[in-house]
Design a protein around this motif. Structure first.
Motif, PDB file in Angstrom:
ATOM      1  N   ARG A 170       0.830  -1.207   0.000  1.00 18.21           N
ATOM      2  CA  ARG A 170       0.000   0.000   0.000  1.00 18.21           C
ATOM      3  C   ARG A 170       0.862   1.254   0.000  1.00 18.21           C
ATOM      4  O   ARG A 170       0.389   2.353  -0.291  1.00 18.21           O
ATOM      5  CB  ARG A 170      -0.884   0.041   1.247  1.00 18.21           C
ATOM      6  CG  ARG A 170      -1.908  -1.051   1.378  1.00 18.21           C
ATOM      7  CD  ARG A 170      -2.625  -0.933   2.718  1.00 18.21           C
ATOM      8  NE  ARG A 170      -3.272   0.351   2.865  1.00 18.21           N
ATOM      9  CZ  ARG A 170      -3.634   0.878   4.045  1.00 18.21           C
ATOM     10  NH1 ARG A 170      -3.358   0.248   5.168  1.00 18.21           N
ATOM     11  NH2 ARG A 170      -4.244   2.054   4.095  1.00 18.21           N
ATOM     12  N   ASN A 187      -0.209   5.871   2.453  1.00 22.12           N
ATOM     13  CA  ASN A 187      -0.647   4.582   1.931  1.00 22.12           C
ATOM     14  C   ASN A 187      -1.824   4.739   0.992  1.00 22.12           C
ATOM     15  O   ASN A 187      -2.632   5.662   1.141  1.00 22.12           O
ATOM     16  CB  ASN A 187      -1.061   3.654   3.074  1.00 22.12           C
ATOM     17  CG  ASN A 187       0.103   3.231   3.935  1.00 22.12           C
ATOM     18  OD1 ASN A 187       0.992   2.521   3.492  1.00 22.12           O
ATOM     19  ND2 ASN A 187       0.108   3.691   5.179  1.00 22.12           N
ATOM     20  N   PRO A 189      -5.525   3.218  -0.300  1.00 19.51           N
ATOM     21  CA  PRO A 189      -6.606   2.606   0.486  1.00 19.51           C
ATOM     22  C   PRO A 189      -6.452   1.101   0.637  1.00 19.51           C
ATOM     23  O   PRO A 189      -6.886   0.528   1.637  1.00 19.51           O
ATOM     24  CB  PRO A 189      -7.864   2.959  -0.330  1.00 19.51           C
ATOM     25  CG  PRO A 189      -7.487   4.177  -1.094  1.00 19.51           C
ATOM     26  CD  PRO A 189      -6.039   4.019  -1.419  1.00 19.51           C
ATOM     27  N   GLU A 190      -5.844   0.450  -0.357  1.00 19.76           N
ATOM     28  CA  GLU A 190      -5.596  -0.987  -0.279  1.00 19.76           C
ATOM     29  C   GLU A 190      -4.323  -1.308  -1.057  1.00 19.76           C
ATOM     30  O   GLU A 190      -3.900  -0.543  -1.913  1.00 19.76           O
ATOM     31  CB  GLU A 190      -6.774  -1.775  -0.855  1.00 19.76           C
ATOM     32  CG  GLU A 190      -7.045  -1.490  -2.316  1.00 19.76           C
ATOM     33  CD  GLU A 190      -8.243  -2.253  -2.845  1.00 19.76           C
ATOM     34  OE1 GLU A 190      -8.905  -2.949  -2.066  1.00 19.76           O
ATOM     35  OE2 GLU A 190      -8.521  -2.139  -4.049  1.00 19.76           O
ATOM     36  N   ARG A 192      -2.023  -2.817  -3.817  1.00 21.85           N
ATOM     37  CA  ARG A 192      -2.245  -3.184  -5.225  1.00 21.85           C
ATOM     38  C   ARG A 192      -0.911  -3.245  -5.965  1.00 21.85           C
ATOM     39  O   ARG A 192       0.055  -2.586  -5.608  1.00 21.85           O
ATOM     40  CB  ARG A 192      -3.123  -2.166  -5.950  1.00 21.85           C
ATOM     41  CG  ARG A 192      -4.563  -2.150  -5.540  1.00 21.85           C
ATOM     42  CD  ARG A 192      -5.399  -1.490  -6.616  1.00 21.85           C
ATOM     43  NE  ARG A 192      -6.603  -0.900  -6.081  1.00 21.85           N
ATOM     44  CZ  ARG A 192      -7.550  -0.334  -6.815  1.00 21.85           C
ATOM     45  NH1 ARG A 192      -7.414  -0.259  -8.135  1.00 21.85           N
ATOM     46  NH2 ARG A 192      -8.629   0.185  -6.262  1.00 21.85           N
ATOM     47  N   ARG A 211      -5.088  -7.020  -6.326  1.00 21.95           N
ATOM     48  CA  ARG A 211      -5.238  -6.721  -4.905  1.00 21.95           C
ATOM     49  C   ARG A 211      -5.325  -8.025  -4.122  1.00 21.95           C
ATOM     50  O   ARG A 211      -5.548  -9.093  -4.696  1.00 21.95           O
ATOM     51  CB  ARG A 211      -6.484  -5.877  -4.654  1.00 21.95           C
ATOM     52  CG  ARG A 211      -7.778  -6.530  -5.079  1.00 21.95           C
ATOM     53  CD  ARG A 211      -8.978  -5.604  -4.931  1.00 21.95           C
ATOM     54  NE  ARG A 211      -9.313  -5.361  -3.562  1.00 21.95           N
ATOM     55  CZ  ARG A 211     -10.214  -6.084  -2.875  1.00 21.95           C
ATOM     56  NH1 ARG A 211     -10.851  -7.091  -3.447  1.00 21.95           N
ATOM     57  NH2 ARG A 211     -10.477  -5.795  -1.629  1.00 21.95           N
ATOM     58  N   THR A 212      -5.157  -7.933  -2.824  1.00 20.02           N
ATOM     59  CA  THR A 212      -5.304  -9.127  -1.991  1.00 20.02           C
ATOM     60  C   THR A 212      -6.779  -9.398  -1.722  1.00 20.02           C
ATOM     61  O   THR A 212      -7.599  -8.485  -1.716  1.00 20.02           O
ATOM     62  CB  THR A 212      -4.579  -8.961  -0.649  1.00 20.02           C
ATOM     63  OG1 THR A 212      -5.054  -7.769  -0.010  1.00 20.02           O
ATOM     64  CG2 THR A 212      -3.083  -8.871  -0.852  1.00 20.02           C
ATOM     65  N   TYR A 213      -7.102 -10.671  -1.516  1.00 18.29           N
ATOM     66  CA  TYR A 213      -8.473 -11.081  -1.241  1.00 18.29           C
ATOM     67  C   TYR A 213      -8.424 -12.126  -0.133  1.00 18.29           C
ATOM     68  O   TYR A 213      -7.831 -13.191  -0.290  1.00 18.29           O
ATOM     69  CB  TYR A 213      -9.111 -11.662  -2.509  1.00 18.29           C
ATOM     70  CG  TYR A 213     -10.531 -12.129  -2.338  1.00 18.29           C
ATOM     71  CD1 TYR A 213     -11.578 -11.218  -2.346  1.00 18.29           C
ATOM     72  CD2 TYR A 213     -10.825 -13.488  -2.178  1.00 18.29           C
ATOM     73  CE1 TYR A 213     -12.884 -11.635  -2.195  1.00 18.29           C
ATOM     74  CE2 TYR A 213     -12.137 -13.904  -2.036  1.00 18.29           C
ATOM     75  CZ  TYR A 213     -13.158 -12.981  -2.045  1.00 18.29           C
ATOM     76  OH  TYR A 213     -14.453 -13.401  -1.885  1.00 18.29           O
ATOM     77  N   LYS A 215      -6.658 -12.228   2.456  1.00 23.03           N
ATOM     78  CA  LYS A 215      -5.279 -12.359   2.940  1.00 23.03           C
ATOM     79  C   LYS A 215      -4.388 -13.298   2.136  1.00 23.03           C
ATOM     80  O   LYS A 215      -3.202 -13.035   1.962  1.00 23.03           O
ATOM     81  CB  LYS A 215      -5.271 -12.776   4.411  1.00 23.03           C
ATOM     82  CG  LYS A 215      -5.899 -11.743   5.339  1.00 23.03           C
ATOM     83  CD  LYS A 215      -5.782 -12.191   6.787  1.00 23.03           C
ATOM     84  CE  LYS A 215      -6.388 -11.150   7.716  1.00 23.03           C
ATOM     85  NZ  LYS A 215      -6.287 -11.563   9.133  1.00 23.03           N
TER      86      LYS A 215
END
Length: 273
Positions: A170, A187, A189-190, A192, A211-213, A215
């Motif tokens: 992030r 950072n 927001p998520e 990527r 992105r992570t999903y 964890k």
């Protein structure tokens, strides 16, 4: 329509990310089919070399200089080094270093600073290590943003061995091109990587990517995040038409132009604005 074999069709979808004259905001409009030749002749003017071999680095130009940032080196090491290539002399010099090594990140220029965003800090967070069997999760955007827009994630069904973290970042760092100082700015927001990223006026757009999903999984997303560089605030943009990776993203007037990408199974020839 009959087409020359030396041409490929490109289908355009218009996504109004910004208010523009003569176009309704939040509109999606199909544009006429265009053709592009198979090859465009290029003239080789010289051959130059960087200080280090690099893969999945970020690069931006400021004046006569090209800044090549991070990536994966020839030995497989994730790099923090930043080198500056002088287009006038063909020489590259060591310039600065990131605080966090990364690859598949993005870099954009705003004023005299380079913003370096996201990416992966380990090879486990890069492409090609997940089962490509996927499913699509659909999440409606917040009410009032665009009733017809849907944010979508294409999610890998397979988790990593041992549930290891994916290494996506992030973190945002800035490089001052006048002082060579690297600063941790904040950072996204998520976390990527492999997203499209451009700046228009004082707005920075983060488009799609990985992105992570939950964890231990990866998702290819069409979500758009917008950072106001003046107010230093994030907001949610209109989702892109496709959830893809590795989009080639440029600015043309008031439009963000996104070409191609990869959805985990197929390479796209779609261009959207």
């Amino acid at each position: 329509m009959a087409m020359n074999r030396a041409c490929h069709p490109i289908f355009l979808v218009l996504l109004a990310l910004l208010p523009t004259r003569g176009l309704p905001q939040n509109a999606a409009v199909e544009l006429p089919q265009l053709t592009v030749r198979d090859s465009v002749p290029l003239k080789k003017t010289g051959e130059f070399h960087m200080l280090e071999k690099r893969f999945a680095a970020a690069a931006v130009a400021v004046g006569p200089y090209v800044y090549v940032i991070g990536g994966q080196g020839g030995t497989g090491k994730i790099l923090s080094s930043i080198e500056r290539f002088d287009t006038r002399t063909g020489q590259s010099v060591a310039f600065a270093a990131l605080k966090t090594p990364r690859l598949w990140h993005r870099a954009v220029v705003f004023g005299r600073k380079i913003y370096i965003l996201g990416g992966a800090s380990s090879v486990a967070g890069s492409a090609g290590q997940i089962n490509m069997t996927s499913r699509r999760d659909l999440v409606r955007t917040r009410p009032g943003a665009n009733r017809n827009a849907v944010a979508s994630d294409l999610v890998s069904e397979a988790s990593f061995e041992g549930g290891q973290p994916l290494g996506l970042q992030r973190l945002i760092e800035t490089l001052d091109v006048d002082t060579a100082e690297v600063t941790t700015t904040g950072n996204m927001p998520e976390a990527r990587s492999e997203f499209g990223c451009v700046v228009i006026d004082d707005k920075l757009y983060v488009i799609g990517g990985k992105r992570t999903y939950r964890k231990t999984r990866l998702a290819r997303t069409n979500r758009v995040a917008i950072y106001d560089l003046s107010a230093k605030k994030w907001s949610e943009g209109i989702p892109a038409p496709l959830a893809t990776l590795g989009d080639a993203t440029v600015v043309d007037g008031p439009f963000v132009v996104v070409a191609g990408g990869y959805d985990g199974t197929h390479t796209s020839d779609t261009v959207f604005l």
